[in-house]
Design a protein around this motif. Structure first.
Motif, short mmCIF file in Angstrom:
data_model
loop_
_atom_site.label_atom_id
_atom_site.label_comp_id
_atom_site.label_asym_id
_atom_site.label_seq_id
_atom_site.Cartn_x
_atom_site.Cartn_y
_atom_site.Cartn_z
N PHE A 67 0.84 -1.20 0.00
CA PHE A 67 0.00 0.00 0.00
C PHE A 67 0.87 1.25 0.00
N LEU A 68 1.85 1.31 0.90
CA LEU A 68 2.72 2.49 0.99
C LEU A 68 3.58 2.65 -0.26
N ALA A 69 4.00 1.56 -0.87
CA ALA A 69 4.77 1.65 -2.12
C ALA A 69 3.92 2.25 -3.23
N GLN A 70 2.66 1.88 -3.28
CA GLN A 70 1.77 2.42 -4.31
C GLN A 70 1.48 3.90 -4.05
N VAL A 71 1.33 4.26 -2.78
CA VAL A 71 1.14 5.68 -2.43
C VAL A 71 2.36 6.48 -2.89
N ALA A 72 3.56 5.97 -2.63
CA ALA A 72 4.79 6.66 -3.04
C ALA A 72 4.85 6.79 -4.56
N TYR A 73 4.48 5.73 -5.27
CA TYR A 73 4.49 5.77 -6.74
C TYR A 73 3.52 6.85 -7.24
N TYR A 74 2.30 6.84 -6.74
CA TYR A 74 1.32 7.84 -7.17
C TYR A 74 1.76 9.24 -6.78
N HIS A 75 2.41 9.39 -5.65
CA HIS A 75 2.88 10.70 -5.22
C HIS A 75 3.93 11.24 -6.19
N MET A 76 4.78 10.36 -6.70
CA MET A 76 5.78 10.79 -7.68
C MET A 76 5.12 11.22 -8.99
N GLN A 77 4.00 10.58 -9.32
CA GLN A 77 3.28 10.93 -10.54
C GLN A 77 2.55 12.27 -10.37
N GLU A 78 1.85 12.35 -9.24
CA GLU A 78 1.05 13.55 -8.95
C GLU A 78 0.61 13.47 -7.49
N PRO A 79 1.01 14.41 -6.65
CA PRO A 79 0.67 14.33 -5.22
C PRO A 79 -0.83 14.17 -4.95
N ASP A 80 -1.66 14.86 -5.72
CA ASP A 80 -3.10 14.73 -5.52
C ASP A 80 -3.59 13.32 -5.82
#
Length: 108
Positions: free
Chosen positions: A14-27
Motif C-alpha cells: 500500500f505504501l509503495a503504491q502511495v509513493a508511486y502515485y505521489h511521484m506521478q502527482e501528489p493529488d
C-alpha cells in the motif's frame, strides 16, 4: 470495537503504491489513500458483503483505481492481507491467506 488491520506485506505494498502515485502527482496519491480507506471502511462495515476472493478471503474494489483490498473477516474487524492490482501478479496473495489463520471465515 471494529478495526481494520494491515499485515506487514499489505502495508508495504500500500505504501509503495502511495509513493508511486505521489511521484506521478501528489493529488493522485491522496485520492488513492482516500479510495483505499473508503474500501476498507466498506469492508469493515459489511465484512461478509465483499466478493469471495478465496476460500477464506474477501475483496472489495478500490473505486477509481485498478486495485482491490483483500481481507479476512475477524471477530473484531478485518485483517487486510493485500492491496492487489487487478492485472499484476494475479492471486499472489493466496500464500498470505494460508499463512494467516482467520478467527472465523463465514458469518455466524
Amino acid at each position: 470495537m471494529n478495526r481494520a488491520r494491515f499485515t506487514a506485506p499489505a502495508r508495504r505494498e500500500f505504501l509503495a503504491q502511495v509513493a508511486y502515485y505521489h511521484m506521478q502527482e501528489p493529488d493522485l496519491a491522496a485520492r488513492f489513500v482516500g479510495a483505499v480507506e473508503a474500501g476498507a471502511a466498506r469492508a469493515l462495515a459489511y465484512p461478509f458483503a465483499g466478493a469471495m476472493a478465496s476460500e477464506n478471503a474477501r475483496r472489495v474494489f478500490v473505486r477509481g483505481f485498478p486495485f482491490a483490498v483483500v481481507y479476512l473477516p475477524e471477530p473484531d474487524g478485518i485483517l487486510i492481507v493485500a492491496v492487489s492490482h487487478h492485472s499484476r501478479r494475479p492471486e499472489y496473495w493466496h500464500l498470505r491467506v494460508q499463512e494467516t489463520s482467520p478467527a472465523y471465515a463465514s458469518p455466524p
